[in-house]
Design a protein around this motif. Structure first.
Motif, short mmCIF file in Angstrom:
data_model
loop_
_atom_site.label_atom_id
_atom_site.label_comp_id
_atom_site.label_asym_id
_atom_site.label_seq_id
_atom_site.Cartn_x
_atom_site.Cartn_y
_atom_site.Cartn_z
N LYS A 60 47.97 -17.28 -3.16
CA LYS A 60 48.25 -17.93 -1.47
C LYS A 60 47.94 -19.10 -1.33
N SER A 61 46.76 -19.88 -1.76
CA SER A 61 46.47 -21.33 -1.62
C SER A 61 47.35 -21.93 -2.57
N THR A 62 47.79 -21.42 -3.65
CA THR A 62 48.59 -22.29 -4.40
C THR A 62 49.80 -22.44 -3.95
N MET A 175 47.91 -23.48 7.28
CA MET A 175 46.42 -23.13 7.40
C MET A 175 46.09 -22.23 6.43
N ASP A 176 45.00 -22.66 5.90
CA ASP A 176 44.53 -21.72 4.53
C ASP A 176 43.10 -21.16 5.05
N GLU A 177 43.30 -19.85 5.51
CA GLU A 177 42.05 -19.19 5.93
C GLU A 177 41.28 -20.04 6.93
N PRO A 178 42.06 -20.75 8.01
CA PRO A 178 41.24 -21.78 8.66
C PRO A 178 39.73 -20.94 9.51
MG MG Z 1 42.88 -19.28 -1.47
#
Ligand code: MG
Ligand code: ATP
Lengths: 276, 263
Positions: A60-62, A175-178
């Motif tokens: 996901k982050s990638t 937004m990454d797991e904000p």
């Molecule tokens: Mg991640």
């Protein structure tokens, strides 16, 4: 309370012209050989609120970093407003990234932190300060503009971080797991505020989360991903009307979507585990 | 609570000092220790007053060397650190030589420097600078590299120039490390100055505190030796406190190391 009455979605699905970001066949293999993502196809349209949901390590982050141009795809292509990344940042094509932790400069006040993107762009002081005031008002931090980050709670720090993202008047918010590090009550509050903001400002949001409930509550579309190698398993449209509020959280509809996603997620985790 | 603890932080060490000095005074008196072996604190104090001009002018000589060397350490050390962080290649090539500075005992190379330098004062400053330099370099390099990667990403995404990155991100991030370096380096500059004076010996023209200690030793004027020693120590402590105050002034608003725990 019953489900809120239907209001028109701010999105008209399926209009190609409205595609903001087009990921086509983008694949990521890291230098150490880790195949983080299989070739991914994903179109993100103007005004969507897309959530990437999936087990830890599914990329996901990638994917989000590639969309933010913080990572380059190993192969495949990403287009922003139909063009390369060079054009991002022009008027109407602004994109910001909100990190998992607030990432504030400890030596600067909230005002200084929020004004940073404008300072870096060389904005005029008076204009910048006016924009900062607006952004702080939007996240409800007006009274804390002179506080230092350490004087704020985790939730307030996150609000400051969002204000810093909003100050450039972006069109797309990544937004990454904000709110991943926050307690549930604070997280629900911030989810609601973010959703209202998205609705009001007609933003496009790509949001990463581990939480099924957060995904259902916020999204127009949930992209469920599976791991090893990271890939998109299914897309689920959340066809509930906006504006959404607490009533939606306790509705039958919400529970149904949550259940569907729960099953998909279990399947996604199992799919990853088999290949271990 | 805060006032109380501040008072205690002051009173406790002072109390310990008073007790130790009293004990010393008492033992010297009780055992009738001759003053050319261990002088009583009271005698050291009287000597300090009697020889004040001599000692004070020596202190001034040593202080000048110390300050000059410290200043040079800070300027050169910071510049070198900035060069190092510009590229990994530069750092890789030169950092081992900076370490060389740190591990070479100054007493071993001081005679050479004294021979090479035009006058003794220059030699003393060079020696003391060599001693004070390394903590500044290593701390500042570490600081300039200890940038929150998230903030770095943020700057990059906002298309910050290298200069903006340096001024708005790297320098503030490095500040706490730099001030840590200052604390160490200020004390080392003083030590470097005194050691170099020792090596230069009586041949030294300036007659700093080390010279007074050597002279007093030859003449068995032990009370004066103690008085000179006391002046060096107190100078070191004052330098340290000065650096602490400076660091508090610069970082007090935000850095964890300077935050007063709230009651
Ligand atoms: Mg991640
Ligand atoms: N810089 C890197 N070098 C090598 N492998 C990496 C790197 N970054 C991530 N990976 C690997 O790529 C895969 C996907 O990582 P990613 O961080 O995108 O997962 P994620 O879905 O965001 O997980 P989480 O939910 O735990 O944040 C993981 O297997 C991870 O180990």
């Amino acid at each position: 309370m019953a489900a809120p009455h239907p209001a028109p979605l701010p999105v008209k699905h399926g209009e190609r012209e409205n595609t903001v970001i087009e990921v086509s066949g983008a694949e990521k293999v890291f230098a150490n050989g880790t195949r983080a993502l299989e070739p991914i196809d994903l179109g993100i349209r103007q005004g969507e609120f897309i959530t990437l949901l999936g087990p830890s390590g599914c990329g996901k982050s990638t994917l989000l970093k590639m969309i933010a141009n913080l990572l380059e795809p190993s192969s495949g292509d990403i287009r922003w407003w139909g063009k390369g990344f060079d054009h991002v940042g022009e008027d109407g094509k602004k994109l910001v990234f909100v990190f998992q932790d607030a990432t504030l400069m400890p030596w600067a006040s909230v005002r200084g932190n929020v004004r940073l993107p404008l300072d870096l762009a060389g904005a005029e002081r008076k204009l910048a300060d006016a924009r900062v005031d607006q952004a702080l008002a939007l996240v409800g931090l007006s009274k804390f503009d002179l506080s230092y980050p350490r004087q704020l709670s985790g939730g307030m720090q996150m609000r400051a971080s969002i204000a810093r993202a909003l100050v450039t008047e972006p069109n797309v918010l990544l937004m990454d797991e904000p709110f991943g590090a926050l307690d549930e009550i604070t997280r629900n509050k911030l989810d609601q505020d973010l959703l209202d903001l998205w609705y009001e400002k007609k933003l496009t949001v790509v949001f990463v989360t581990h939480s099924i409930y957060e995904a259902v509550f916020l999204s127009t579309r949930v992209v469920v991903m599976a791991a090893r190698p990271g890939r998109i398993m299914r897309e689920v449209k959340i066809d509930a009307p906006y504006p959404r509020n607490e009533a939606f959280r306790v509705s039958q509809e919400f529970a149904m979507y949550a259940r569907d996603l729960q099953l998909l997620l279990a399947e996604a985790s199992a799919a990853g585990a088999v290949e271990d | 609570m805060s006032l109380d603890s501040k008072f205690m932080a002051f009173a406790m060490p002072v109390g310990v000092g008073v007790i130790l000095l009293s004990l010393w005074e008492f033992l010297v008196w009780f055992y009738q220790v001759p003053k050319f072996l261990v002088p009583a604190p009271s005698l050291v104090a009287t000597t300090l007053v009697q020889d004040w001009w001599l000692l004070f002018s020596s202190l001034w000589v040593t202080l000048k060397v110390t300050f000059f060397a410290f200043f040079l350490s800070v300027v050169i050390g910071t510049l070198v650190a900035f060069l190092f962080v510009q590229s990994r290649v530069v750092e890789m090539s030169f950092f081992p030589y900076a370490v060389l500075l740190q591990v070479t005992p100054i007493v071993a190379i001081a005679p050479l420097i004294i021979i090479w330098a035009k006058d003794t004062n220059t030699a003393l400053v060079i020696c003391a600078t060599l001693v004070g330099l390394f903590p500044i370099i290593s701390n500042t390099v570490l600081g300039l590299r200890s940038v929150n990667p998230g903030l770095l990403n943020l700057f990059k995404m906002n298309k910050a120039t290298r200069f903006q990155q340096l001024v708005r991100l790297r320098i503030p991030s490095a500040a706490p490390y730099f001030f840590g370096g200052l604390r160490i380096s200020s004390g080392l500059s003083l030590i470097g100055a005194v050691v170099a004076e020792f090596v230069a010996g009586t041949g030294g023209s300036g007659a700093g505190l080390a010279y007074q200690i050597l002279q007093a030793g030859f003449q068995l004027n032990i009370p004066r030796l103690f008085a000179a020693l006391f002046l060096i120590t107190i100078t070191g402590v004052l330098l340290f406190l000065l650096m602490v105050a400076l660091s508090r002034l610069a970082l007090g608003g935000w850095h964890e190391s300077e935050l007063v725990p709230e009651a």
